[in-house]
Design a protein around this motif. Structure first.
Motif, short mmCIF file in Angstrom:
data_model
loop_
_atom_site.label_atom_id
_atom_site.label_comp_id
_atom_site.label_asym_id
_atom_site.label_seq_id
_atom_site.Cartn_x
_atom_site.Cartn_y
_atom_site.Cartn_z
N LYS A 19 0.85 -1.18 0.00
CA LYS A 19 0.00 0.00 0.00
C LYS A 19 0.89 1.23 0.00
CE LYS A 19 -3.89 -1.99 2.46
NZ LYS A 19 -4.73 -1.91 3.66
N HIS A 20 0.37 2.28 -0.59
CA HIS A 20 1.09 3.55 -0.61
C HIS A 20 0.36 4.57 0.25
CE1 HIS A 20 3.34 1.70 -3.84
NE2 HIS A 20 4.19 2.69 -3.74
N TYR A 21 1.16 5.50 0.77
CA TYR A 21 0.64 6.49 1.70
C TYR A 21 1.10 7.88 1.28
CZ TYR A 21 -0.51 2.48 4.52
OH TYR A 21 -1.05 1.30 4.95
N PRO A 70 5.62 3.90 -0.06
CA PRO A 70 5.26 2.77 0.80
C PRO A 70 5.37 3.23 2.26
CG PRO A 70 6.82 2.08 -0.88
CD PRO A 70 6.74 3.57 -0.95
N TYR A 71 4.66 2.56 3.15
CA TYR A 71 4.54 3.00 4.54
C TYR A 71 5.87 3.30 5.22
CZ TYR A 71 3.19 3.18 9.41
OH TYR A 71 3.01 3.59 10.71
N ASP A 72 6.82 2.37 5.16
CA ASP A 72 8.09 2.55 5.86
C ASP A 72 8.85 3.77 5.37
OD1 ASP A 72 7.57 0.31 7.36
OD2 ASP A 72 8.91 -1.01 6.24
N ALA A 74 7.49 6.44 3.89
CA ALA A 74 6.73 7.63 4.28
C ALA A 74 7.03 8.01 5.72
CB ALA A 74 5.23 7.39 4.08
N VAL A 75 7.00 7.03 6.61
CA VAL A 75 7.26 7.29 8.03
C VAL A 75 8.69 7.78 8.24
CG1 VAL A 75 7.48 6.17 10.29
CG2 VAL A 75 5.50 5.71 8.85
N ILE A 96 0.25 11.29 7.74
CA ILE A 96 0.26 10.27 6.70
C ILE A 96 -1.18 9.79 6.51
CG2 ILE A 96 0.72 8.45 8.37
CD1 ILE A 96 2.46 7.08 6.32
N GLU A 97 -1.54 9.50 5.26
CA GLU A 97 -2.85 8.93 4.99
C GLU A 97 -2.72 7.94 3.84
OE1 GLU A 97 -4.89 12.16 1.94
OE2 GLU A 97 -5.14 12.48 4.09
N GLU A 98 -3.57 6.94 3.86
CA GLU A 98 -3.51 5.93 2.81
C GLU A 98 -3.88 6.56 1.47
OE1 GLU A 98 -5.35 1.55 1.83
OE2 GLU A 98 -5.21 2.17 3.92
#
Length: 99
Positions: A19-21, A70-72, A74-75, A96-98
């Motif tokens: 998933k992308h954010y 990707p989540y990691d 983005a964070v 952050i949002e999906e």
């Protein structure tokens, strides 16, 4: 010796794209425009013109998506940007949002 009825199992791999954010930068009254542009250039690897346009969008509308990852990733980018801001005593806020 012959083996009759021997079956082979197929391994099923059901791979999915991660998933992308969206990384959202929020406006505040204290973080300088120059600092925001520098974060967009150095952390988010934007071209100068794009960084300046994004900074103005954040300034005028209150927030803007500055990247999709990707989540990691983005964070990690949010962490790096907010750490830089804290070191400069700026209250930069990012969420952050999906996507």
């Amino acid at each position: 010796m012959s083996v009759k009825g021997k079956t082979k199992e197929k391994a099923r791999t059901n791979l999915q794209e991660p998933k992308h954010y969206r990384v959202i930068m929020h406006n505040d009254d204290f973080t300088t425009m120059e600092f925001v542009v520098s974060v967009l250039l150095e952390v988010f690897h934007k071209k100068r013109n794009d960084a300046e346009q994004l900074m103005m969008m954040v300034h005028q509308t209150g927030k803007a998506a500055v990247g999709v990852y990707p989540y990691d990733i983005a964070v990690t980018k949010i962490y790096e940007a907010t750490e830089r801001a804290r070191n400069e005593d700026f209250p930069l806020r990012m969420t952050i949002e999906e996507a």
